[in-house]
Write an enzyme that holds these catalytic residues in place. Sequence first.
Site, PDB file in Angstrom:
ATOM      1  N   GLY A 296       0.838  -1.195   0.000  1.00 53.77           N
ATOM      2  CA  GLY A 296       0.000   0.000   0.000  1.00 53.77           C
ATOM      3  C   GLY A 296       0.870   1.241   0.000  1.00 53.77           C
TER       4      GLY A 296
ATOM      5  CD  GLN B 121       3.267   5.877   2.488  1.00 51.36           C
ATOM      6  OE1 GLN B 121       2.287   5.354   1.989  1.00 51.36           O
ATOM      7  NE2 GLN B 121       4.200   5.184   3.105  1.00 51.36           N
TER       8      GLN B 121
ATOM      9  CB  CYS C 206       4.586   2.438   7.301  1.00 45.96           C
ATOM     10  SG  CYS C 206       4.313   3.952   6.362  1.00 45.96           S
ATOM     11  CG  LEU C 207       6.788   0.896   1.501  1.00 51.00           C
ATOM     12  CD1 LEU C 207       6.304   1.124   0.080  1.00 51.00           C
ATOM     13  CD2 LEU C 207       7.997  -0.038   1.509  1.00 51.00           C
TER      14      LEU C 207
ATOM     15  CG  HIS D 194       0.087   7.276   5.026  1.00 52.94           C
ATOM     16  ND1 HIS D 194       1.223   7.770   5.635  1.00 52.94           N
ATOM     17  CD2 HIS D 194       0.277   5.939   4.918  1.00 52.94           C
ATOM     18  CE1 HIS D 194       2.062   6.762   5.889  1.00 52.94           C
ATOM     19  NE2 HIS D 194       1.506   5.639   5.468  1.00 52.94           N
TER      20      HIS D 194
HETATM   21  C1  Y12 Z   1      -1.229  -3.957   6.702  1.00 59.19           C
HETATM   22  C2  Y12 Z   1      -0.606  -2.977   7.396  1.00 59.19           C
HETATM   23  C3  Y12 Z   1      -0.093  -1.870   6.774  1.00 59.19           C
HETATM   24  C4  Y12 Z   1      -0.228  -1.732   5.417  1.00 59.19           C
HETATM   25  C5  Y12 Z   1       0.301  -0.510   4.759  1.00 59.19           C
HETATM   26  C6  Y12 Z   1       1.270  -0.771   3.648  1.00 59.19           C
HETATM   27  N1  Y12 Z   1       2.542  -1.134   4.172  1.00 59.19           N
HETATM   28  C7  Y12 Z   1       3.552  -1.589   3.389  1.00 59.19           C
HETATM   29  O1  Y12 Z   1       3.366  -1.735   2.210  1.00 59.19           O
HETATM   30  C8  Y12 Z   1       4.830  -1.876   4.048  1.00 59.19           C
HETATM   31  C9  Y12 Z   1       5.883  -2.286   3.360  1.00 59.19           C
HETATM   32  C10 Y12 Z   1       7.205  -2.526   3.932  1.00 59.19           C
HETATM   33  C11 Y12 Z   1       8.183  -3.072   3.090  1.00 59.19           C
HETATM   34  C12 Y12 Z   1       9.457  -3.286   3.579  1.00 59.19           C
HETATM   35  O2  Y12 Z   1      10.460  -3.726   2.742  1.00 59.19           O
HETATM   36  C13 Y12 Z   1      10.724  -5.068   2.556  1.00 59.19           C
HETATM   37  O3  Y12 Z   1      10.088  -5.916   3.117  1.00 59.19           O
HETATM   38  C14 Y12 Z   1      11.834  -5.384   1.633  1.00 59.19           C
HETATM   39  C15 Y12 Z   1       9.756  -2.999   4.884  1.00 59.19           C
HETATM   40  O4  Y12 Z   1      11.044  -3.339   5.349  1.00 59.19           O
HETATM   41  C16 Y12 Z   1      12.038  -2.405   5.385  1.00 59.19           C
HETATM   42  O5  Y12 Z   1      11.808  -1.270   5.147  1.00 59.19           O
HETATM   43  C17 Y12 Z   1      13.381  -2.888   5.748  1.00 59.19           C
HETATM   44  C18 Y12 Z   1       8.817  -2.442   5.706  1.00 59.19           C
HETATM   45  C19 Y12 Z   1       7.537  -2.200   5.226  1.00 59.19           C
HETATM   46  C20 Y12 Z   1      -0.870  -2.713   4.724  1.00 59.19           C
HETATM   47  C21 Y12 Z   1      -1.371  -3.827   5.359  1.00 59.19           C
HETATM   48 CO    CO Z   2       2.267   3.718   5.565  1.00 58.18          CO
END
Ligand code: Y12
Ligand code: CO
Length: 175
Positions: free
Chosen positions: A45, A50, A95-96, A141
């Site tokens: 997401g 962001q 969260c990214l 957000h």
């Molecule tokens: C449930 C809860 C929150 C959401 C919001 C969207 N969140 C994300 O898309 C998070 C992504 C994310 C990706 C990461 O990177 C990797 O895994 C390679 C991450 O790790 C690092 O930054 C090291 C952290 C978060 C949707 C559903």
């Molecule tokens: Co976020």
Amino acid sequence: MKLTIVEYPDKRLKERSKAVEKFDSELHRLLDAMYDMMIKSNGIGLAAVQVGHAKQVLILNIPDDNDGQPIDNLIEMINPTIIQASGETTYQEGCLSVPSFYEDVNRYEKIAVTYQDRNSIAKTIEADGLLSIAIQHEIDHLKGILFIDKLSYSRRKKFEKEYKRVQKEKKISKE
Ligand code: Y12
Ligand code: CO
């Protein structure tokens, strides 16, 4: 369009996003670039704020049962509003914009949301499970709210200490 992820504690993440009025090629370019950035970053997401655009735009691509993220599952929401909410659930969110941190957050279990698609067509979606949580996270957000703003005082204090430590380590390893 070249985008970069804005990371906490950047103040731009506190901005309230503005409603979209023009459903033009610039909006479509933003949506396409957000999708590329989200997939490249392993996200599910992403809100426009962001990537430095404080517009009421968000995208979601929830993994399927095989952990794939087919583009057919992509949801683009412009000017979303939660119109119904019920139940309670807790999920360890990430969260990214807050890299490497995951925290338990309480959310509504089921929601109904109205929004417009990229062509300004009005839509309504009912969601539960991970989709419901992700929509609530992304709509927050648009209001300048991060998942870490929902933590208790003591958990937030712990997070701030740990986040600063990790940021410092990242800086040193880049030098
Ligand atoms: C449930 C809860 C929150 C959401 C919001 C969207 N969140 C994300 O898309 C998070 C992504 C994310 C990706 C990461 O990177 C990797 O895994 C390679 C991450 O790790 C690092 O930054 C090291 C952290 C978060 C949707 C559903
Ligand atoms: Co976020």
